[in-house]
Design a protein around this motif. Structure first.
Motif, PDB file in Angstrom:
ATOM      1  N   ASP A  39      46.928  41.815  41.143  1.00 26.00           N
ATOM      2  CA  ASP A  39      46.202  41.322  42.309  1.00 26.00           C
ATOM      3  C   ASP A  39      45.946  42.443  43.319  1.00 26.00           C
ATOM      4  O   ASP A  39      46.656  43.440  43.346  1.00 26.00           O
ATOM      5  CB  ASP A  39      46.981  40.189  42.983  1.00 26.00           C
ATOM      6  CG  ASP A  39      48.381  40.598  43.387  1.00 26.00           C
ATOM      7  OD1 ASP A  39      48.965  41.470  42.716  1.00 26.00           O
ATOM      8  OD2 ASP A  39      48.895  40.065  44.376  1.00 26.00           O
ATOM      9  N   ARG A  72      35.321  41.615  41.124  1.00 22.35           N
ATOM     10  CA  ARG A  72      35.568  40.728  42.268  1.00 22.35           C
ATOM     11  C   ARG A  72      36.398  41.432  43.350  1.00 22.35           C
ATOM     12  O   ARG A  72      37.405  40.912  43.826  1.00 22.35           O
ATOM     13  CB  ARG A  72      36.239  39.448  41.822  1.00 22.35           C
ATOM     14  CG  ARG A  72      35.334  38.572  40.985  1.00 22.35           C
ATOM     15  CD  ARG A  72      36.057  37.321  40.501  1.00 22.35           C
ATOM     16  NE  ARG A  72      35.199  36.437  39.773  1.00 22.35           N
ATOM     17  CZ  ARG A  72      34.820  36.581  38.513  1.00 22.35           C
ATOM     18  NH1 ARG A  72      35.204  37.627  37.826  1.00 22.35           N
ATOM     19  NH2 ARG A  72      34.043  35.699  37.929  1.00 22.35           N
ATOM     20  N   ASN A 113      31.147  43.622  41.977  1.00 20.55           N
ATOM     21  CA  ASN A 113      30.921  42.221  41.652  1.00 20.55           C
ATOM     22  C   ASN A 113      31.677  41.828  40.388  1.00 20.55           C
ATOM     23  O   ASN A 113      32.280  40.764  40.321  1.00 20.55           O
ATOM     24  CB  ASN A 113      29.421  41.963  41.496  1.00 20.55           C
ATOM     25  CG  ASN A 113      29.104  40.511  41.333  1.00 20.55           C
ATOM     26  OD1 ASN A 113      29.700  39.658  41.985  1.00 20.55           O
ATOM     27  ND2 ASN A 113      28.159  40.211  40.476  1.00 20.55           N
ATOM     28  N   PRO A 164      37.428  42.400  46.826  1.00 19.13           N
ATOM     29  CA  PRO A 164      37.231  41.754  48.129  1.00 19.13           C
ATOM     30  C   PRO A 164      36.362  42.622  49.052  1.00 19.13           C
ATOM     31  O   PRO A 164      36.410  43.851  48.996  1.00 19.13           O
ATOM     32  CB  PRO A 164      38.652  41.621  48.692  1.00 19.13           C
ATOM     33  CG  PRO A 164      39.546  41.718  47.505  1.00 19.13           C
ATOM     34  CD  PRO A 164      38.837  42.584  46.506  1.00 19.13           C
ATOM     35  N   ASP A 165      35.587  41.965  49.892  1.00 16.09           N
ATOM     36  CA  ASP A 165      34.680  42.669  50.804  1.00 16.09           C
ATOM     37  C   ASP A 165      35.407  43.701  51.655  1.00 16.09           C
ATOM     38  O   ASP A 165      34.874  44.776  51.935  1.00 16.09           O
ATOM     39  CB  ASP A 165      33.960  41.678  51.722  1.00 16.09           C
ATOM     40  CG  ASP A 165      32.959  40.813  50.969  1.00 16.09           C
ATOM     41  OD1 ASP A 165      32.595  41.185  49.833  1.00 16.09           O
ATOM     42  OD2 ASP A 165      32.544  39.785  51.525  1.00 16.09           O
ATOM     43  N   GLN A 205      35.874  47.036  49.660  1.00 17.28           N
ATOM     44  CA  GLN A 205      34.701  47.720  49.125  1.00 17.28           C
ATOM     45  C   GLN A 205      34.348  49.014  49.855  1.00 17.28           C
ATOM     46  O   GLN A 205      34.057  50.011  49.189  1.00 17.28           O
ATOM     47  CB  GLN A 205      33.505  46.769  49.099  1.00 17.28           C
ATOM     48  CG  GLN A 205      33.644  45.702  48.051  1.00 17.28           C
ATOM     49  CD  GLN A 205      32.459  44.760  48.010  1.00 17.28           C
ATOM     50  OE1 GLN A 205      31.448  44.977  48.674  1.00 17.28           O
ATOM     51  NE2 GLN A 205      32.592  43.695  47.234  1.00 17.28           N
TER      52      GLN A 205
END
Length: 184
Positions: free
Chosen positions: A144, A63, A60, A65-66, A69
């Motif tokens: 990024d 950040r 979290n 990305p799903d 993860q």
């Protein structure tokens, strides 16, 4: 995206497998060993849940990305398991050979408790993790996320992605949490 049914089924299967093994240990060896296995299993299960919450807080914060993860979580869990095994076996061996290390561990625990009690609430910034700082000094990073890759080519050089940075933080936290697995 994972539905709730899939992880729930996997959890029930794994816990059921562990409890079945526990019944086997109690039946084949003795009830006392079965109880010892169950106690150790419950302690390690609770520690792994702590690890999971910490990993999710790190995801979290950065950040992540799903889609990335699960990969970081798999490598993070593998790293935590390996670190825990190394610390358990090396801790047992050190304590067998050098009994006075108990006192060092005791002083370390007292010092840690004192620091936690006397210090003001500090905001923790994972960006300043020692492992992440070291990694940034040794390896160039992109700013990024670029899919699930830990490294990507940028020009003629390879650069680490933030996924590797998150993995370094997860590994550092895993190391700290693994210290709790060193048997007394």
């Amino acid at each position: 995206v994972m539905l709730m049914r899939e992880p729930l089924r996997c959890t029930v299967f794994c816990v059921g497998l562990a409890l079945s093994f526990n019944v086997f240990v109690a039946w084949y060896f003795c009830a006392q060993r079965g109880l010892a296995f169950l106690s150790a299993y419950l302690v390690e299960e609770s520690l792994s849940i702590d690890n999971l919450f910490v990993f999710l807080m790190i995801f979290n914060f950065f950040r992540v990305p799903d889609a990335e993860q699960p990969r970081v979580l798999q490598w993070g869990i593998l790293g935590a398991v390996v670190l825990r095994l190394v610390l358990i076996f090396s801790g047992v061996e050190l304590l067998k050979r050098f009994h006075w290390i108990f006192y060092i561990f005791g002083v370390l625990l007292i010092y840690t408790a004192w620091k936690l009690w006397t210090e003001e609430d500090e905001k923790v910034d994972p960006h300043h993790s020692p492992l992440l700082t070291l990694a940034r000094k040794c390896i160039p990073f992109t700013t990024d996320f670029r899919g699930p890759h830990f490294f990507v080519p940028v020009g003629r050089r390879w650069h680490a992605t933030p996924v590797l940075g998150v993995l370094a933080v997860v590994g550092g936290v895993g190391l700290v949490l693994a210290v709790g697995s060193v048997p007394p």
